[in-house]
Design a protein around this motif. Structure first.
Motif, PDB file in Angstrom:
ATOM      1  N   ASP A 125      -1.718  34.297  10.403  1.00 46.58           N
ATOM      2  CA  ASP A 125      -1.416  35.608   9.810  1.00 46.58           C
ATOM      3  C   ASP A 125      -2.124  35.685   8.459  1.00 46.58           C
ATOM      4  N   CYS A 126      -3.189  36.491   8.391  1.00 47.91           N
ATOM      5  CA  CYS A 126      -4.021  36.563   7.190  1.00 47.91           C
ATOM      6  C   CYS A 126      -3.427  37.517   6.159  1.00 47.91           C
ATOM      7  N   PRO A 127      -3.765  37.316   4.879  1.00 52.72           N
ATOM      8  CA  PRO A 127      -3.346  38.287   3.860  1.00 52.72           C
ATOM      9  C   PRO A 127      -4.118  39.594   4.013  1.00 52.72           C
ATOM     10  N   PRO A 128      -3.590  40.698   3.468  1.00 54.50           N
ATOM     11  CA  PRO A 128      -4.298  41.986   3.577  1.00 54.50           C
ATOM     12  C   PRO A 128      -5.422  42.102   2.542  1.00 54.50           C
ATOM     13  N   SER A 129      -6.409  41.226   2.671  1.00 53.54           N
ATOM     14  CA  SER A 129      -7.571  41.239   1.779  1.00 53.54           C
ATOM     15  C   SER A 129      -8.672  40.455   2.474  1.00 53.54           C
ATOM     16  N   LEU A 130      -9.880  40.538   1.923  1.00 54.10           N
ATOM     17  CA  LEU A 130     -10.986  39.761   2.497  1.00 54.10           C
ATOM     18  C   LEU A 130     -11.435  38.684   1.516  1.00 54.10           C
ATOM     19  N   GLY A 131     -10.460  38.063   0.847  1.00 57.49           N
ATOM     20  CA  GLY A 131     -10.749  37.013  -0.125  1.00 57.49           C
ATOM     21  C   GLY A 131     -10.918  35.642   0.513  1.00 57.49           C
ATOM     22  N   LEU A 132     -10.814  34.614  -0.322  1.00 61.59           N
ATOM     23  CA  LEU A 132     -11.093  33.245   0.132  1.00 61.59           C
ATOM     24  C   LEU A 132     -10.097  32.736   1.172  1.00 61.59           C
ATOM     25  N   LEU A 133      -8.855  33.193   1.096  1.00 63.33           N
ATOM     26  CA  LEU A 133      -7.879  32.757   2.107  1.00 63.33           C
ATOM     27  C   LEU A 133      -8.270  33.285   3.489  1.00 63.33           C
ATOM     28  N   THR A 134      -8.626  34.560   3.556  1.00 63.12           N
ATOM     29  CA  THR A 134      -9.046  35.143   4.832  1.00 63.12           C
ATOM     30  C   THR A 134     -10.341  34.493   5.320  1.00 63.12           C
ATOM     31  N   ILE A 135     -11.270  34.218   4.412  1.00 64.70           N
ATOM     32  CA  ILE A 135     -12.514  33.530   4.787  1.00 64.70           C
ATOM     33  C   ILE A 135     -12.193  32.152   5.381  1.00 64.70           C
ATOM     34  N   ASN A 136     -11.207  31.457   4.786  1.00 65.08           N
ATOM     35  CA  ASN A 136     -10.768  30.172   5.336  1.00 65.08           C
ATOM     36  C   ASN A 136     -10.252  30.334   6.762  1.00 65.08           C
ATOM     37  N   ALA A 137      -9.460  31.389   6.980  1.00 70.73           N
ATOM     38  CA  ALA A 137      -8.904  31.628   8.315  1.00 70.73           C
ATOM     39  C   ALA A 137     -10.019  31.913   9.319  1.00 70.73           C
ATOM     40  N   LEU A 138     -10.971  32.762   8.933  1.00 66.90           N
ATOM     41  CA  LEU A 138     -12.064  33.131   9.841  1.00 66.90           C
ATOM     42  C   LEU A 138     -12.966  31.939  10.140  1.00 66.90           C
ATOM     43  N   THR A 139     -13.151  31.080   9.150  1.00 70.04           N
ATOM     44  CA  THR A 139     -13.980  29.883   9.353  1.00 70.04           C
ATOM     45  C   THR A 139     -13.301  28.912  10.311  1.00 70.04           C
ATOM     46  N   ALA A 140     -11.968  28.881  10.272  1.00 67.24           N
ATOM     47  CA  ALA A 140     -11.208  27.963  11.132  1.00 67.24           C
ATOM     48  C   ALA A 140     -11.037  28.487  12.552  1.00 67.24           C
ATOM     49  N   SER A 141     -11.265  29.796  12.758  1.00 71.55           N
ATOM     50  CA  SER A 141     -10.871  30.447  14.018  1.00 71.55           C
ATOM     51  C   SER A 141     -11.979  30.483  15.064  1.00 71.55           C
ATOM     52  N   ASP A 142     -11.541  30.537  16.328  1.00 76.42           N
ATOM     53  CA  ASP A 142     -12.469  30.805  17.436  1.00 76.42           C
ATOM     54  C   ASP A 142     -12.680  32.305  17.577  1.00 76.42           C
ATOM     55  N   SER A 143     -11.624  33.078  17.252  1.00 77.75           N
ATOM     56  CA  SER A 143     -11.698  34.527  17.456  1.00 77.75           C
ATOM     57  C   SER A 143     -10.683  35.226  16.569  1.00 77.75           C
ATOM     58  N   VAL A 144     -10.763  36.562  16.561  1.00 74.32           N
ATOM     59  CA  VAL A 144      -9.829  37.354  15.773  1.00 74.32           C
ATOM     60  C   VAL A 144      -9.170  38.409  16.656  1.00 74.32           C
ATOM     61  N   ILE A 145      -7.948  38.771  16.276  1.00 73.07           N
ATOM     62  CA  ILE A 145      -7.273  39.944  16.822  1.00 73.07           C
ATOM     63  C   ILE A 145      -7.050  40.889  15.650  1.00 73.07           C
ATOM     64  N   ILE A 146      -7.410  42.161  15.838  1.00 73.07           N
ATOM     65  CA  ILE A 146      -7.326  43.136  14.755  1.00 73.07           C
ATOM     66  C   ILE A 146      -6.241  44.167  15.091  1.00 73.07           C
ATOM     67  N   PRO A 147      -5.115  44.143  14.371  1.00 73.95           N
ATOM     68  CA  PRO A 147      -4.120  45.202  14.548  1.00 73.95           C
ATOM     69  C   PRO A 147      -4.585  46.467  13.815  1.00 73.95           C
ATOM     70  N   VAL A 148      -4.490  47.613  14.487  1.00 72.82           N
ATOM     71  CA  VAL A 148      -4.890  48.893  13.894  1.00 72.82           C
ATOM     72  C   VAL A 148      -3.757  49.887  14.123  1.00 72.82           C
ATOM     73  N   GLN A 149      -3.268  50.501  13.041  1.00 71.21           N
ATOM     74  CA  GLN A 149      -2.177  51.450  13.214  1.00 71.21           C
ATOM     75  C   GLN A 149      -2.704  52.802  13.671  1.00 71.21           C
ATOM     76  N   CYS A 150      -1.904  53.476  14.491  1.00 69.81           N
ATOM     77  CA  CYS A 150      -2.313  54.769  15.064  1.00 69.81           C
ATOM     78  C   CYS A 150      -2.043  55.891  14.082  1.00 69.81           C
ATOM     79  N   GLU A 151      -2.714  55.843  12.949  1.00 68.61           N
ATOM     80  CA  GLU A 151      -2.511  56.830  11.899  1.00 68.61           C
ATOM     81  C   GLU A 151      -3.844  57.253  11.309  1.00 68.61           C
ATOM     82  N   TYR A 152      -3.794  58.311  10.526  1.00 63.26           N
ATOM     83  CA  TYR A 152      -4.991  58.841   9.873  1.00 63.26           C
ATOM     84  C   TYR A 152      -5.674  57.743   9.056  1.00 63.26           C
ATOM     85  N   MET A 153      -6.977  57.722   9.061  1.00 62.36           N
ATOM     86  CA  MET A 153      -7.802  56.747   8.335  1.00 62.36           C
ATOM     87  C   MET A 153      -7.659  55.326   8.891  1.00 62.36           C
ATOM     88  N   ALA A 154      -7.218  55.213  10.135  1.00 64.80           N
ATOM     89  CA  ALA A 154      -7.057  53.878  10.727  1.00 64.80           C
ATOM     90  C   ALA A 154      -8.376  53.113  10.767  1.00 64.80           C
TER      91      ALA A 154
END
Length: 256
Positions: A125-154
Motif C-alpha cells: 500500500d503506497c503513500p499518495p505521492s510519487l516520492g522515494l517511498l513509492t519509488i522503493n515500492a515500484l522498484t520492488a514490484s513485479d506489477s502495479v494495480i491502480i485504483p481510480v475513483q469514479c469521479e470528476y478529474m479521475a
C-alpha cells in the motif's frame, strides 16, 4: 520466484487505495493464498484498518532504514488470515532520511527478498505521492494495480503516474507492468460516474470488469479495525472485492 509483488499506487489521495489494498489482501487469503500486506504509507491506515497497534513492534520503517530483518517486522493478523508489515508515524521522515543512503531505491526490494518464498502475494500500500517511498515500492514490484475513483478529474494525474512508471522501468525495474486498474467509489445514480468508467476503460484495457461501489459500510470498517469481510460479510462491497480477487487470480493463471 516466490510471491508476486504488487504495488497499489495512485498519487492522488482519497481514491480507495488503502481500502482496496486491505480488502484485496483479505479476499486473496480467503481463497487460500498466502498474503503479506506491506503498509508503506506514513498515515498507517492499512495498519489500523487491520486492528494492529504498531507502537510495540518494529515495522516497515525499521526494515527500510535500519535494515531490521523483515521477518521480525511481520505481524500475523489471525482474524483476517493475512500477515502485515505495519507502518508508523516515523515513516513520514523516511523520504528525507533515505536521500543520502546508498542504493536508496532498492531498500524495500532488498528487505523483502528473504521472505518472498513464504508467500503467494506481497501487496504494497503506497503513500499518495510519487516520492522515494513509492519509488522503493515500484522498484520492488513485479506489477502495479491502480485504483481510480469514479469521479470528476479521475484521470487527472494518471499521466504523471504513467511517466513515473516509465522512468522506473527505464532506470530501476525493466519488468514492471500494469496488472490492472480498479474502478472504485462508483455511484450509479450519477451520469458522470458511468462516463468516467467508459473513459478509464478506453485508456486502460487492463481495467477490471468488477467495479467497487461507493459504500458507507466500506468506509466504516477501518474504524472498527476490521476488513469489510468481517464488518459486513454479506454486503455488496465484500462481494465486489471477492469478484476482483477472482479476476486477479484468473488474470495471473491461478485456478480459482
Amino acid at each position: 520466484m516466490g510471491a508476486r509483488i504488487v504495488s497499489l499506487v495512485n498519487q492522488k489521495g482519497g481514491v480507495g487505495k488503502t481500502t482496496t489494498a486491505v480488502s484485496l489482501a483479505v479476499a486473496l487469503a480467503r481463497r487460500g493464498q498466502r498474503v503479506l500486506l506491506v503498509d508503506l504509507d506514513p498515515q498507517a491506515n492499512a495498519t489500523s484498518a487491520l486492528g494492529v497497534l504498531c507502537s510495540d513492534r518494529p515495522g516497515v520503517y525499521d526494515a527500510i532504514l535500519d535494515e531490521t530483518p523483515i521477518a521480525e517486522c511481520i505481524a500475523r493478523v489471525e482474524e483476517e488470515g493475512v500477515d502485515l508489515v505495519p507502518s508508523s508515524a516515523e515513516l513520514s521522515g523516511a523520504e528525507v532520511e533515505l536521500v543520502p543512503v546508498l542504493a536508496r531505491e532498492r531498500r524495500l526490494a532488498n528487505a523483502l527478498q528473504p521472505v518472498r518464498e513464504q508467500y503467494d502475494w506481497v501487496l504494497i500500500d503506497c503513500p499518495p505521492s510519487l516520492g522515494l517511498l513509492t519509488i522503493n515500492a515500484l522498484t520492488a514490484s513485479d506489477s502495479v494495480i491502480i485504483p481510480v475513483q469514479c469521479e470528476y478529474m479521475a484521470l487527472e494525474g494518471l499521466s504523471r503516474l504513467m511517466e513515473t512508471l516509465e522512468l522506473v522501468r527505464r532506470n530501476l525495474n525493466p519488468g514492471l507492468s500494469i496488472l490492472g486498474v480498479i474502478l472504485t467509489m462508483f455511484d450509479p445514480r450519477t451520469r458522470l460516474a458511468q462516463q468516467v468508467v467508459d473513459e478509464v476503460r478506453g485508456h486502460f484495457p487492463q481495467t477490471f470488469a468488477t467495479i467497487i461501489p461507493r459504500s458507507v459500510r466500506l468506509s466504516e470498517a477501518p474504524s472498527h479495525g476490521q476488513s469489510i469481510f468481517r464488518y459486513d460479510p454479506g454486503g455488496r462491497s465484500a462481494a465486489a472485492y471477492e469478484a476482483v480477487a477472482s479476476e486477479l487470480l484468473e488474470r495471473v493463471g491461478v485456478a480459482v
